[in-house]
Design a protein around this motif. Structure first.
Motif, PDB file in Angstrom:
ATOM      1  N   THR A  37       0.839  -1.203   0.000  1.00 37.45           N
ATOM      2  CA  THR A  37       0.000   0.000   0.000  1.00 37.45           C
ATOM      3  C   THR A  37       0.869   1.246   0.000  1.00 37.45           C
ATOM      4  OG1 THR A  37      -1.692  -1.186   1.257  1.00 37.45           O
ATOM      5  CG2 THR A  37      -1.858   1.209   1.203  1.00 37.45           C
ATOM      6  N   LEU A  38       0.522   2.185  -0.861  1.00 36.62           N
ATOM      7  CA  LEU A  38       1.186   3.491  -0.904  1.00 36.62           C
ATOM      8  C   LEU A  38       0.185   4.547  -0.450  1.00 36.62           C
ATOM      9  CD1 LEU A  38       3.936   4.798  -1.878  1.00 36.62           C
ATOM     10  CD2 LEU A  38       2.640   5.537  -3.897  1.00 36.62           C
ATOM     11  N   ILE A  39       0.532   5.242   0.621  1.00 31.98           N
ATOM     12  CA  ILE A  39      -0.277   6.348   1.133  1.00 31.98           C
ATOM     13  C   ILE A  39       0.492   7.619   0.825  1.00 31.98           C
ATOM     14  CG2 ILE A  39      -1.382   7.319   3.184  1.00 31.98           C
ATOM     15  CD1 ILE A  39      -0.913   4.362   4.379  1.00 31.98           C
ATOM     16  N   VAL A  46       4.251   7.265   2.189  1.00 29.97           N
ATOM     17  CA  VAL A  46       4.631   6.174   3.083  1.00 29.97           C
ATOM     18  C   VAL A  46       4.216   4.875   2.399  1.00 29.97           C
ATOM     19  CG1 VAL A  46       4.204   5.052   5.305  1.00 29.97           C
ATOM     20  CG2 VAL A  46       4.426   7.546   5.191  1.00 29.97           C
ATOM     21  N   LEU A  47       5.159   3.954   2.322  1.00 31.96           N
ATOM     22  CA  LEU A  47       4.879   2.663   1.686  1.00 31.96           C
ATOM     23  C   LEU A  47       4.797   1.597   2.768  1.00 31.96           C
ATOM     24  CD1 LEU A  47       6.009   1.298  -1.626  1.00 31.96           C
ATOM     25  CD2 LEU A  47       6.587  -0.102   0.362  1.00 31.96           C
ATOM     26  N   VAL A  48       3.787   0.745   2.677  1.00 34.19           N
ATOM     27  CA  VAL A  48       3.537  -0.279   3.694  1.00 34.19           C
ATOM     28  C   VAL A  48       3.737  -1.664   3.093  1.00 34.19           C
ATOM     29  CG1 VAL A  48       1.934  -1.124   5.440  1.00 34.19           C
ATOM     30  CG2 VAL A  48       1.813   1.275   4.701  1.00 34.19           C
ATOM     31  N   ASP A  49       4.602  -2.443   3.732  1.00 25.16           N
ATOM     32  CA  ASP A  49       4.814  -3.865   3.422  1.00 25.16           C
ATOM     33  C   ASP A  49       5.286  -4.121   1.991  1.00 25.16           C
ATOM     34  OD1 ASP A  49       4.153  -4.505   6.001  1.00 25.16           O
ATOM     35  OD2 ASP A  49       2.219  -5.403   5.538  1.00 25.16           O
ATOM     36  N   THR A  67       4.082   7.706  -9.681  1.00 26.57           N
ATOM     37  CA  THR A  67       3.302   8.686  -8.911  1.00 26.57           C
ATOM     38  C   THR A  67       4.047  10.006  -8.753  1.00 26.57           C
ATOM     39  OG1 THR A  67       4.148   8.110  -6.707  1.00 26.57           O
ATOM     40  CG2 THR A  67       2.331   6.781  -7.592  1.00 26.57           C
ATOM     41  N   GLY A  68       5.362   9.991  -8.922  1.00 24.70           N
ATOM     42  CA  GLY A  68       6.155  11.194  -8.737  1.00 24.70           C
ATOM     43  C   GLY A  68       6.386  11.562  -7.278  1.00 24.70           C
ATOM     44  N   ARG A  69       5.999  10.711  -6.355  1.00 26.06           N
ATOM     45  CA  ARG A  69       6.198  10.991  -4.932  1.00 26.06           C
ATOM     46  C   ARG A  69       7.503  10.372  -4.426  1.00 26.06           C
ATOM     47  NH1 ARG A  69       1.308  12.430  -7.099  1.00 26.06           N
ATOM     48  NH2 ARG A  69      -0.036  13.422  -5.527  1.00 26.06           N
ATOM     49  N   ASP A  70       8.015  10.958  -3.356  1.00 24.05           N
ATOM     50  CA  ASP A  70       9.196  10.427  -2.684  1.00 24.05           C
ATOM     51  C   ASP A  70       8.764   9.603  -1.478  1.00 24.05           C
ATOM     52  OD1 ASP A  70      11.079  11.634  -4.370  1.00 24.05           O
ATOM     53  OD2 ASP A  70      11.029  13.493  -3.215  1.00 24.05           O
ATOM     54  N   ILE A  71       9.293   8.398  -1.376  1.00 24.28           N
ATOM     55  CA  ILE A  71       9.031   7.593  -0.187  1.00 24.28           C
ATOM     56  C   ILE A  71       9.875   8.147   0.964  1.00 24.28           C
ATOM     57  CG2 ILE A  71       9.247   5.324   0.882  1.00 24.28           C
ATOM     58  CD1 ILE A  71       8.773   4.088  -1.847  1.00 24.28           C
ATOM     59  N   THR A  72       9.215   8.585   2.020  1.00 22.84           N
ATOM     60  CA  THR A  72       9.935   9.072   3.204  1.00 22.84           C
ATOM     61  C   THR A  72      10.043   8.008   4.279  1.00 22.84           C
ATOM     62  OG1 THR A  72       7.869   9.976   4.091  1.00 22.84           O
ATOM     63  CG2 THR A  72       9.259  11.461   2.782  1.00 22.84           C
ATOM     64  N   GLU A  73       9.063   7.083   4.331  1.00 24.88           N
ATOM     65  CA  GLU A  73       9.082   6.026   5.330  1.00 24.88           C
ATOM     66  C   GLU A  73       8.492   4.744   4.741  1.00 24.88           C
ATOM     67  OE1 GLU A  73       8.622   7.956   9.638  1.00 24.88           O
ATOM     68  OE2 GLU A  73       7.055   8.609   8.246  1.00 24.88           O
ATOM     69  N   ILE A  74       9.032   3.636   5.204  1.00 25.71           N
ATOM     70  CA  ILE A  74       8.527   2.307   4.859  1.00 25.71           C
ATOM     71  C   ILE A  74       8.046   1.680   6.159  1.00 25.71           C
ATOM     72  CG2 ILE A  74       9.116   0.016   3.968  1.00 25.71           C
ATOM     73  CD1 ILE A  74      11.389   1.444   2.355  1.00 25.71           C
TER      74      ILE A  74
END
Length: 285
Positions: A37-39, A46-49, A67-74
């Motif tokens: 999941t990407l929120i 934030v990417l989950v699992d 999506t053009g977003r930066d993942i800040t937390e997993i």
């Protein structure tokens, strides 16, 4: 505060490399599909699992980059390796991202040493799993913050393993449930003996009490919607497990009864693995 959105990427069932585990009819077992999941907000996510093999995590990375977003937390919902071993692939692209988990989940992740990996994950999927270590930072009850929005880890105890959590996003009424809820796949019941299924029902009650409008199960049929109704469906499956264990004396008998009751659920392999764990020699139910 930015309005959040979410999306779900489902990694298809993953075939073993060595084929050592098979169904009773001889068919090779596969790993259940994995939902990531990407929120995300306007800029960050934030990417989950994440999944566990290099190739499947690269597929997730390509999806995120669109999506053009930066993942800040997993965020990792629980310690099973299929929900985080691929994180190094994401960290190569987003080196400033932080891997977060609750204290209980971190203990289980840290216990996945190179030796234990070699005995299970690398034995089933040789050469397919990233080897870089994963550093985990503990997240407390205050949770995560994404562009002014709270993402709250809810510790629900035992489900298909110990110390499992759900990530609750109040602004979206979204519950990312890890392995607490299953959607259209057979449940992993191999760790459900000695009161584990009762504890699992309590975990489901906690998810239901949140009042979610969207429930993302980490193992799901890609064709199925992310419905709160899967909370009840998971509970009923556990009830069926209890009833069929009472009347079954062998793993095969239990397996056949459960597949007849749930012909719509995918990946019979995880059910067979559970049947062997619960009804094998000298194993308590």
């Amino acid at each position: 505060m930015t309005a959040l959105q979410y999306d779900v990427f489902v990694t298809p069932a993953i075939a073993q490399s060595n084929g050592t585990l098979t169904l009773p009819n001889g068919d090779p077992m596969v790993w259940s599909p994995i939902a990531t999941t990407l929120i995300y907000g306007e800029h960050d996510a934030v990417l989950v699992d994440p999944p566990f093999t290099t190739d499947t995590t690269r597929d997730v990375l390509a999806w995120v980059e669109k999506t053009g977003r930066d993942i800040t937390e997993i965020y990792v919902t629980h310690g099973h390796g299929d929900h985080w071993l691929g994180a190094p692939v994401l960290l190569e692209r987003f080196p400033d991202a932080v891997v977060r988990a609750t204290a209980g989940t971190k203990v289980h992740m840290d216990a996945t040493t190179l030796e234990s990996r070699a005995e299970f994950w690398d034995a089933l999927f040789p050469g397919r799993i990233p080897t870089a270590p994963v550093t985990v930072q503990v997240v407390g009850k205050e949770g995560l913050s994404l562009e002014g929005n709270a993402l709250i880890p809810v510790e629900v105890g035992h489900s298909d393993s110990d110390d499992t959590t759900v990530l609750w996003v109040p602004s979206l009424k979204l519950a990312v449930t890890g392995d607490v809820v299953y959607n259209g796949t057979h449940l992993a019941i191999s760790e459900s003996a000695n009161g584990g299924r009762d504890a699992w029902r309590c975990a489901l009650d906690q998810v239901e009490a949140l009042g979610p409008e969207v429930v993302v199960a980490s193992h799901k049929d890609p064709a199925s919607p992310d419905s709160p109704a899967d909370i009840g469906r998971t509970r009923r499956y556990l009830d069926d497990v209890d009833r069929q264990l009472e009347s079954s004396t062998t793993p095969m008998e239990f397996f056949e009864k459960m597949t007849r009751l749930h012909p719509e659920r995918i990946n019979q392999g995880v059910l067979w693995f559970g049947a062997l764990a619960l009804l094998g020699d000298d194993v308590a139910q």
